[in-house]
Design a protein around this motif. Structure first.
Motif, PDB file in Angstrom:
ATOM      1  N   SER A  56       0.796  -1.226   0.000  1.00  0.00           N
ATOM      2  CA  SER A  56       0.000   0.000   0.000  1.00  0.00           C
ATOM      3  C   SER A  56       0.831   1.278   0.000  1.00  0.00           C
ATOM      4  O   SER A  56       0.264   2.373  -0.062  1.00  0.00           O
ATOM      5  CB  SER A  56      -0.927   0.021   1.232  1.00  0.00           C
ATOM      6  OG  SER A  56      -1.730  -1.116   1.269  1.00  0.00           O
ATOM      7  N   HIS A  57       2.152   1.144   0.071  1.00  0.00           N
ATOM      8  CA  HIS A  57       2.984   2.355   0.130  1.00  0.00           C
ATOM      9  C   HIS A  57       4.351   2.062  -0.464  1.00  0.00           C
ATOM     10  O   HIS A  57       5.244   1.525   0.206  1.00  0.00           O
ATOM     11  CB  HIS A  57       3.136   2.841   1.574  1.00  0.00           C
ATOM     12  CG  HIS A  57       3.813   4.171   1.696  1.00  0.00           C
ATOM     13  ND1 HIS A  57       3.345   5.169   2.522  1.00  0.00           N
ATOM     14  CD2 HIS A  57       4.923   4.688   1.110  1.00  0.00           C
ATOM     15  CE1 HIS A  57       4.142   6.232   2.430  1.00  0.00           C
ATOM     16  NE2 HIS A  57       5.113   5.947   1.571  1.00  0.00           N
ATOM     17  N   ARG A  99       0.479   0.598  -4.377  1.00  0.00           N
ATOM     18  CA  ARG A  99       0.085   2.009  -4.394  1.00  0.00           C
ATOM     19  C   ARG A  99       1.347   2.858  -4.298  1.00  0.00           C
ATOM     20  O   ARG A  99       2.089   2.770  -3.323  1.00  0.00           O
ATOM     21  CB  ARG A  99      -0.874   2.330  -3.241  1.00  0.00           C
ATOM     22  CG  ARG A  99      -1.421   3.753  -3.305  1.00  0.00           C
ATOM     23  CD  ARG A  99      -2.461   4.016  -2.223  1.00  0.00           C
ATOM     24  NE  ARG A  99      -1.907   3.877  -0.887  1.00  0.00           N
ATOM     25  CZ  ARG A  99      -2.481   4.374   0.206  1.00  0.00           C
ATOM     26  NH1 ARG A  99      -3.630   5.032   0.120  1.00  0.00           N
ATOM     27  NH2 ARG A  99      -1.928   4.197   1.391  1.00  0.00           N
ATOM     28  N   ASP A 110       0.952   2.742 -14.567  1.00  0.00           N
ATOM     29  CA  ASP A 110      -0.431   2.295 -14.407  1.00  0.00           C
ATOM     30  C   ASP A 110      -1.112   2.140 -15.773  1.00  0.00           C
ATOM     31  O   ASP A 110      -1.719   1.107 -16.077  1.00  0.00           O
ATOM     32  CB  ASP A 110      -1.185   3.305 -13.536  1.00  0.00           C
ATOM     33  CG  ASP A 110      -2.695   3.087 -13.531  1.00  0.00           C
ATOM     34  OD1 ASP A 110      -3.134   1.927 -13.523  1.00  0.00           O
ATOM     35  OD2 ASP A 110      -3.431   4.089 -13.547  1.00  0.00           O
ATOM     36  N   ILE A 124      -1.966   1.867  -8.179  1.00  0.00           N
ATOM     37  CA  ILE A 124      -2.733   3.024  -7.738  1.00  0.00           C
ATOM     38  C   ILE A 124      -1.710   4.141  -7.543  1.00  0.00           C
ATOM     39  O   ILE A 124      -0.829   4.042  -6.689  1.00  0.00           O
ATOM     40  CB  ILE A 124      -3.483   2.746  -6.416  1.00  0.00           C
ATOM     41  CG1 ILE A 124      -4.404   1.532  -6.554  1.00  0.00           C
ATOM     42  CG2 ILE A 124      -4.261   3.980  -5.973  1.00  0.00           C
ATOM     43  CD1 ILE A 124      -5.519   1.694  -7.561  1.00  0.00           C
ATOM     44  N   SER A 126      -0.360   8.184  -7.160  1.00  0.00           N
ATOM     45  CA  SER A 126      -0.685   9.540  -6.704  1.00  0.00           C
ATOM     46  C   SER A 126      -0.165  10.599  -7.663  1.00  0.00           C
ATOM     47  O   SER A 126      -0.457  11.783  -7.476  1.00  0.00           O
ATOM     48  CB  SER A 126      -0.105   9.795  -5.311  1.00  0.00           C
ATOM     49  OG  SER A 126       1.293   9.981  -5.377  1.00  0.00           O
ATOM     50  N   VAL A 176      -5.069   8.682  -6.362  1.00  0.00           N
ATOM     51  CA  VAL A 176      -5.036   8.937  -4.925  1.00  0.00           C
ATOM     52  C   VAL A 176      -4.216  10.212  -4.750  1.00  0.00           C
ATOM     53  O   VAL A 176      -3.397  10.547  -5.608  1.00  0.00           O
ATOM     54  CB  VAL A 176      -4.401   7.743  -4.157  1.00  0.00           C
ATOM     55  CG1 VAL A 176      -2.959   7.535  -4.582  1.00  0.00           C
ATOM     56  CG2 VAL A 176      -4.480   7.936  -2.643  1.00  0.00           C
ATOM     57  N   LYS A 178      -1.511  12.165  -2.260  1.00  0.00           N
ATOM     58  CA  LYS A 178      -0.575  11.974  -1.148  1.00  0.00           C
ATOM     59  C   LYS A 178      -0.158  13.334  -0.603  1.00  0.00           C
ATOM     60  O   LYS A 178       0.245  14.223  -1.356  1.00  0.00           O
ATOM     61  CB  LYS A 178       0.651  11.216  -1.668  1.00  0.00           C
ATOM     62  CG  LYS A 178       1.923  11.357  -0.836  1.00  0.00           C
ATOM     63  CD  LYS A 178       1.847  10.632   0.498  1.00  0.00           C
ATOM     64  CE  LYS A 178       3.162  10.744   1.270  1.00  0.00           C
ATOM     65  NZ  LYS A 178       4.320  10.141   0.589  1.00  0.00           N
ATOM     66  N   ILE A 345      -6.728   0.889  -0.067  1.00  0.00           N
ATOM     67  CA  ILE A 345      -6.313   1.610  -1.272  1.00  0.00           C
ATOM     68  C   ILE A 345      -7.442   1.747  -2.287  1.00  0.00           C
ATOM     69  O   ILE A 345      -7.259   2.348  -3.340  1.00  0.00           O
ATOM     70  CB  ILE A 345      -5.079   0.962  -1.928  1.00  0.00           C
ATOM     71  CG1 ILE A 345      -5.392  -0.398  -2.531  1.00  0.00           C
ATOM     72  CG2 ILE A 345      -3.953   0.862  -0.912  1.00  0.00           C
ATOM     73  CD1 ILE A 345      -4.214  -1.002  -3.295  1.00  0.00           C
TER      74      ILE A 345
END
Length: 398
Positions: A56-57, A99, A110, A124, A126, A176, A178, A345
């Motif tokens: 997720s990060h 992500r 992506d 996903i 940012s 998303v 950030k 996410i």
């Protein structure tokens, strides 16, 4: 293509001791405890079948040296080539979704992955992150106008500038947003403030208007409280968690992504006081912060903060799951690595259920007994959108 997977199954919630999964095209069409297979059908047998792993990060920085100046100055062609390589490494290591929370290439990765031009996990992205002028990821040895031109962040200072920055990132193709609600250790100093509450509120409001989530980098009580009060969706790192902030995170349903793996990376600063300062905060994160997060039942998701450097290489991202197993039972770790991470996410994945995308892994060994079995050497097959790839456990392509 139509085929079956058979073996012990973790479906994102529970264990099925013996079962089968039927995949047709890019969808899961049947999950059953009945192992009966029609004659002549293609079957992949495995020790353990589960949803694909999720980080997720991460950041696709594509650097060799892992520091702020390199993250900003690295040649963008090098970043693209190295990150395309890292996409395949992640996939063959069992990751079907990641992500990226700030880089120059993730939005393009992506799009290329979704069009089938490169192989890798769902990204996903940012796009650029949002930060204050002079913040932790601003290379302050450079002139400000040049630093902004080469940065992977948009600098904004006021609710109005920050609304515009959100719109610019969405224009890039971000899925998303950030934000840096605080500084970190990146430039060898003590943790500095980030966005103020009114700036964060403007960012969150503008982001939610567009149907996207906000991920907040937060170190310390002020940043955590500002993140919570502004209504962010996920808290990244979360160093300095206490019972008050944990209770509010729980009440608001915010995801907590502690990124333990990144703090195992040794860092040595010129100032010994900063080394001691970092060591004390990280030690508390591994002890008190995590115990509080688990005791309050926070939605904890796996996220490494790996960047694709020698010290934090993509492909070894399972380490976060292994670290979480020191605080949680193994089934909870598997949930954090799949179904909970997918919720955090914003993906409809992380489960083996009828109608879900066929994003699964076939593992050698049993990670419900030993989380180290999620390492790349235990990946037999990775199923991505119904396509079969051999993992690093077999070390060759289908």
């Amino acid at each position: 293509m139509k085929f079956y997977l058979t073996g012990k199954i973790f479906d994102g919630e529970k264990i099925i001791e013996k079962g089968k999964v039927l995949i047709e095209g890019d969808k899961i069409v049947e999950v059953s405890e009945n192992e009966t297979i029609e004659s002549g059908a293609k079957v992949i047998k495995g020790d353990f079948i589960m949803p694909g792993l999720i980080d997720s990060h991460i950041h696709f920085f594509g650097v060799e040296e892992d520091n702020v100046m390199s993250w900003n100055l690295v040649n963008e062609i090098d970043v693209a080539i190295r990150s395309t390589r890292d996409m395949e490494r992640l996939l063959r290591s069992g990751f079907t979704a990641v992500r990226d929370l700030g880089s120059k290439v993730a939005v393009r990765l992506d799009k290329l992955q979704r069009s089938g031009e490169i192989i890798g996990p769902t990204v996903i992205a940012s796009g650029y992150s949002l930060a204050i002028t002079g913040g932790d990821d601003d290379p302050k040895d450079l002139p400000l106008d040049f630093a902004q031109r080469i940065s992977y962040s948009y600098y904004c200072d006021s609710p109005y500038e920050c609304r515009k920055a959100v719109r610019k990132v969405i224009r890039q193709g971000a899925s998303v947003i950030k934000v840096y609600s605080s500084g970190a250790f990146s430039q060898g100093s003590k943790i500095l403030p980030g966005f103020s509450l009114d700036e964060l509120q403007a960012i969150v409001e503008e982001t939610h208007r567009s149907g996207l989530k906000v991920a907040s980098h937060a170190y310390g009580k002020e940043a955590l409280m500002n993140s919570i009060l502004s209504g962010v969706d996920t808290i990244e790192h979360g160093l300095g968690l206490d019972e008050e902030t944990a209770r509010l995170i729980k009440e608001k349903g915010i995801c907590y992504i502690p990124t333990l793996a990144t703090y195992q990376t040794p860092l040595n600063y010129k100032d010994p006081e900063i080394n001691k300062y970092r060591e004390e905060i990280v030690k508390k994160h591994f002890n008190e912060d995590m115990k509080i997060a688990v005791s309050y039942g926070l939605k904890i998701a796996t996220g490494t903060d790996y960047v694709g450097s020698k010290k934090r290489p993509h492909g070894e991202n399972y380490v976060e799951s292994a670290l979480l197993s020191k605080y949680m039972d193994n089934i909870s770790v598997l949930k954090s690595s799949t179904s909970i991470a997918s919720e955090c996410i914003g993906l409809k994945s992380g489960y083996i259920k009828e109608g879900y995308k066929a994003d699964l892994i076939v593992v050698k060994g049993d990670p419900s007994k030993n989380v180290e079995n999620l390492s790349p050497s235990h990946m037999s097959y990775v199923i991505k959108n119904g396509n079969i790839y051999k993992g690093y456990g077999l070390n060759e392509e289908v």
